[in-house]
Structures are given as structure tokens and as C-alpha cells.
Write an enzyme that holds these catalytic residues in place. Structure first.
Site, PDB file in Angstrom:
ATOM      1  N   GLU A  59       0.709  -1.126  -0.025  1.00 43.58           N
ATOM      2  CA  GLU A  59      -0.167   0.052  -0.061  1.00 43.58           C
ATOM      3  C   GLU A  59       0.864   1.185  -0.230  1.00 43.58           C
ATOM      4  OE1 GLU A  59      -4.089   1.725  -0.349  1.00 43.58           O
ATOM      5  OE2 GLU A  59      -2.743  -0.311  -0.618  1.00 43.58           O
ATOM      6  N   HIS A  70      -0.465  12.783  -9.176  1.00 40.75           N
ATOM      7  CA  HIS A  70      -1.456  13.778  -8.680  1.00 40.75           C
ATOM      8  C   HIS A  70      -0.563  15.128  -8.444  1.00 40.75           C
ATOM      9  CE1 HIS A  70      -5.213  11.946  -7.296  1.00 40.75           C
ATOM     10  NE2 HIS A  70      -4.535  11.172  -7.780  1.00 40.75           N
ATOM     11  N   ASP A  71       0.724  15.193  -8.138  1.00 43.07           N
ATOM     12  CA  ASP A  71       1.499  16.492  -8.055  1.00 43.07           C
ATOM     13  C   ASP A  71       1.914  16.966  -9.265  1.00 43.07           C
ATOM     14  OD1 ASP A  71       3.180  18.172  -6.294  1.00 43.07           O
ATOM     15  OD2 ASP A  71       4.763  17.364  -7.399  1.00 43.07           O
ATOM     16  N   ASP A  88       6.490  19.773  -9.048  1.00 35.61           N
ATOM     17  CA  ASP A  88       7.180  20.787  -8.370  1.00 35.61           C
ATOM     18  C   ASP A  88       7.181  20.553  -6.805  1.00 35.61           C
ATOM     19  OD1 ASP A  88       4.337  21.533  -7.646  1.00 35.61           O
ATOM     20  OD2 ASP A  88       4.735  23.844  -8.277  1.00 35.61           O
ATOM     21  N   SER A  90       4.532  20.714  -4.619  1.00 38.05           N
ATOM     22  CA  SER A  90       3.818  21.547  -4.004  1.00 38.05           C
ATOM     23  C   SER A  90       2.614  20.908  -2.911  1.00 38.05           C
ATOM     24  CB  SER A  90       2.708  22.403  -4.876  1.00 38.05           C
ATOM     25  OG  SER A  90       1.855  21.422  -5.717  1.00 38.05           O
ATOM     26  N   HIS A 197      -2.167   1.563 -12.742  1.00 37.34           N
ATOM     27  CA  HIS A 197      -3.591   0.892 -12.048  1.00 37.34           C
ATOM     28  C   HIS A 197      -3.322  -0.640 -11.843  1.00 37.34           C
ATOM     29  CE1 HIS A 197      -6.515   4.262 -12.790  1.00 37.34           C
ATOM     30  NE2 HIS A 197      -5.617   4.871 -12.022  1.00 37.34           N
ATOM     31  N   SER A 198      -2.305  -1.224 -12.307  1.00 32.63           N
ATOM     32  CA  SER A 198      -2.136  -2.543 -12.410  1.00 32.63           C
ATOM     33  C   SER A 198      -1.570  -2.748 -10.964  1.00 32.63           C
ATOM     34  CB  SER A 198      -1.101  -3.084 -13.354  1.00 32.63           C
ATOM     35  OG  SER A 198       0.309  -2.499 -13.005  1.00 32.63           O
ATOM     36  N   THR A 217      -4.220  -9.109  -9.584  1.00 30.39           N
ATOM     37  CA  THR A 217      -2.781  -8.986  -9.306  1.00 30.39           C
ATOM     38  C   THR A 217      -2.190  -7.782  -8.771  1.00 30.39           C
ATOM     39  OG1 THR A 217      -2.154  -8.917 -11.704  1.00 30.39           O
ATOM     40  CG2 THR A 217      -2.250 -11.069 -10.841  1.00 30.39           C
TER      41      THR A 217
END
EC number: 1.11.1.13
Length: 390
Positions: A59, A70-71, A88, A90, A197-198, A217
Site C-alpha cells: 500500500e 497527482h503532484d 514541483d 507543492s 492501475h495494475s 494481481t
């Protein structure tokens, strides 16, 4: 005396090339790098493994890989620099702002886990830390590529605005437009990025489930995700009618062994005529998928920066664990009859089917146990908002 001008010119040219050649540095672990700054990341890699990741594709690794996206994606060509600085860091510099945005629910865990390393390694910027940590994390996942890592990102000076992170309930047109605005990503590159996403799991799409995997998997970087998203859905691993979720082909849940959760966005991208063939092309094509993912992340990781201003420190990224070699396989209880194919120009590969008439449970932990090793540091970032697309 006769002068050989050709020889003189050749000598001068050689001397110029020699003087312009970058100096090399050998780090403490014996790795030769183009710049001494790269050696700062050698102890960082060790610290990340020993203090957070523990060598596992679990995880904590999944969350750090999610963070690099996401950054970095928080940037907009149409809105300009004030919208966000891309890759960057942030998220770490302004931990009470971006992690609280609706699409970033769950990101606070990885943000808080990385913040202590900023003081532990003060020569390393937040942007470099985010991207390097993600590269180290994914190296724990069998089959993943060794990601490129460039160092030298300056620290963020302002947080990104809300609304730049694609969400699982977005339609394909909106998703593709967001990626194009962020960095001119093609539809095929968008699909390639979703190879992450694997190894991804969701904590908040269904509020009743923890670590719901996107394929069978989740501890291997393999092509199973591209097969299973193409199978017809038969149920939900938890509650139905969650925003951003559609029925999955492997919904059976038993305790912490949570069934497969399917994102609405994955379902749509796998079936849209603009992306379906790219999606299908990765089924059972491990090397092609890994290469395409590496190239797409290479582009993602420098959003907001000029590559020429950065130093190539890829040599200090750990060599990933080798792929298991297991081909893509129809899970037990499924088969070719369950495929929902939109791409008609490319043949679908012939695959075997796992034995059994009932769904095999998806293990909660990489070692098959019910209780996984995980680290969670306290920190300023907190979770608010909505769906977690991991």
C-alpha cells in the site's frame, strides 16, 4: 615545414569534445553518475526502503506512485503558471491545501510519509523527492520499468488550484482534454499512464472498503489490468451506486480480501474508440506496456520544467524486480465470452483461463496474509473530499 591541417583540425575537434564532456562521479554504492548531486539520492533510496517501503509493492508503494501523478498533473497551459507548477512538490510544501482537494482524498498518507525526508535530506527539493520516491516505490513491483529520474526541480512557490486532477466519474472527452491541457499527452499516452492501475487500490471510492484492488494481481506490474477491465461486470465488491465506480468481473469479497473494484473512467477508456485499441494493445504485452508507461512518466515527471535545466540521475534509481513471467490469463469464472471489445482493427490475443468455476479471492497483502506491513507518519496533511482514484 608542411602542416597537415586536416590532422590539426581533427585534434582541435577532439580536444573540444573532450573538454566539453561532462565529468563523472562515483557514488558510495559504486554507481557512476554524471553529477555529484545524484549521489545525494543514494542514501535517500535506502531510507525510503527501510523507513517506509520495506522492499514491498504494498500500500505504501502504491500511494507514492499515485502521488507522482497527482503532484505533476496539476498544471495548465490554458490557465497559465498561476494554476499550478506541475511536478514541483507543492503537495509537500503546502500540505494543508492540495491534499484537501476533492480528488486527492487519501493522498495525505503519502504526503505525510514523505515530509520528514525534506529535513532529513535538506539538499533535495520537494519536487525531486516526490518523483524519486515514486521511482523507488515502483521498483519494488515485479515487472515495472526502471523510471527515468532527473534532479534539480526548484521548490514550489504556491499550491496548485483545485480542479486539475481527473476524476473517475469524468467522461473520456474531459479526461483527454485535461491531459492535453496539462502537457499535450496523446490518448495513447493517457492509456499508458494507466498501467499504474495494475498496482493500484482504492480506499475511498466505496467508503465501506479498504484497499480495493483494480485487478487480480495488485502486487505485480503486469498487463492483467488491461484484460480484466475489458470483461463484463457482474457485481460490486461492496456497496453499489458509488460515484466513479461501475460493476466489476471479480467482485467477491471475504473479510480483508476485497474483490476487484472497477473505476468508471477505466471502463470508459477501454471502450472508447479514441483509446480502445491502445488499451487492448497492452493485453499480454508486458514489455510494450512497461516501455510505454516509462515514456509517458518521463513526460509527466518534468511538467513545469525544462529538461535541459535538470540533471539525469536515472542511474541511482533501483533496478526493479523482474517480471513474474506469468502471461495475462482470464481469471477463474471468466473467459473470452465475457470480453467487451470496441477495437476491431487489431486481433485479440489467445489467452488461457485459470481453472475453477468460482472467483479466486484476491489477497489483501503481497505475502498472502491478512495483516500487511504499512507505515503511516503523523503530519499536517489531512484527508477531505471525495473519490480516490489511486
Amino acid at each position: 615545414m608542411a602542416f597537415n591541417f586536416a590532422a590539426i583540425l581533427a585534434f582541435v575537434s577532439l580536444a573540444a569534445v573532450t573538454s566539453a564532456a561532462p565529468s563523472k562521479t562515483t557514488c558510495s554504492n559504486g554507481v557512476v553518475v554524471p553529477d555529484a548531486v545524484c549521489c545525494d539520492f543514494v542514501p535517500l533510496a535506502s531510507a525510503l526502503q527501510s523507513e517506509v517501503l520495506m522492499g514491498d509493492c504494498g500500500e505504501d508503494a502504491h500511494e507514492l506512485v499515485r502521488l507522482i501523478f497527482h503532484d505533476a498533473i496539476a498544471i495548465s497551459q490554458s490557465m497559465g503558471p498561476s494554476a499550478g507548477g506541475g511536478a514541483d512538490g507543492s503537495m509537500l510544501i503546502f500540505p494543508t491545501v492540495e491534499p484537501a482537494f476533492f480528488p486527492n482524498l487519501g493522498i495525505a498518507d503519502s504526503v505525510n510519509n514523505l515530509i520528514p525526508f525534506l529535513s532529513q535530506f535538506p539538499t533535495i527539493s520537494a519536487g525531486d523527492l516526490v518523483q524519486f520516491a515514486g521511482a523507488v516505490a515502483i521498483s519494488n513491483c515485479p515487472g515495472a520499468p526502471q523510471l527515468e529520474f532527473l534532479a534539480g526541480r526548484p521548490n514550489a512557490t504556491a499550491p496548485a488550484i483545485d480542479g486539475l486532477i481527473p476524476e473517475p466519474q469524468d467522461d473520456v472527452t474531459k479526461i483527454l482534454a485535461r491531459f492535453k491541457d496539462a502537457g499535450n499527452f496523446s490518448p495513447a499516452e493517457v492509456v499508458a499512464l494507466l498501467a499504474s492501475h495494475s498496482i493500484a487500490r482504492a480506499d475511498h471510492v466505496d467508503p465501506t472498503l479498504d484497499a480495493a484492488p483494480f485487478d487480480s494481481t495488485p502486487f505485480d506490474f503486469d498487463t492483467q489490468i488491461f484484460l480484466e477491465v475489458l470483461l463484463k461486470g457482474v457485481g460490486f465488491p461492496g456497496l453499489a451506486n458509488n460515484t466513479g465506480e461501475v460493476s466489476s468481473p471479480l467482485p467477491v469479497t471475504d473479510g480483508t480480501d476485497v474483490g476487484e473494484l472497477r473505476l468508471q473512467s477505466d471502463f470508459a477508456l477501454a471502450r472508447d474508440e479514441r483509446t480502445a485499441c491502445a488499451w487492448q494493445s497492452f493485453v499480454n504485452e508486458q514489455e510494450a506496456m512497461a516501455t510505454a508507461f516509462k515514456n509517458a512518466v518521463k513526460k509527466l515527471a518534468v511538467l513545469g520544467h525544462n529538461r535541459n535545466d535538470l540533471v539525469d540521475c536515472s542511474a541511482v534509481v533501483p533496478v526493479p524486480k523482474p517480471a513474474t513471467g506469468t502471461p495475462a490469463t482470464f481469471p477463474a469464472s471468466t473467459g473470452p465470452q465475457d470480453l467487451e471489445l470496441t477495437c476491431t482493427t487489431e486481433p485479440f490475443p489467445t489467452l488461457s483461463t485459470a481453472p475453477g468455476a468460482q472467483q479466486t479471492l484476491i489477497p489483501h497483502c503481497s505475502d498472502g496474509t491478512m495483516t500487511c506491513n504499512s507505515v503511516q507518519f503523523d503530519g499536517p496533511a489531512t484527508n477531505f473530499g471525495g473519490a480516490d482514484d489511486s
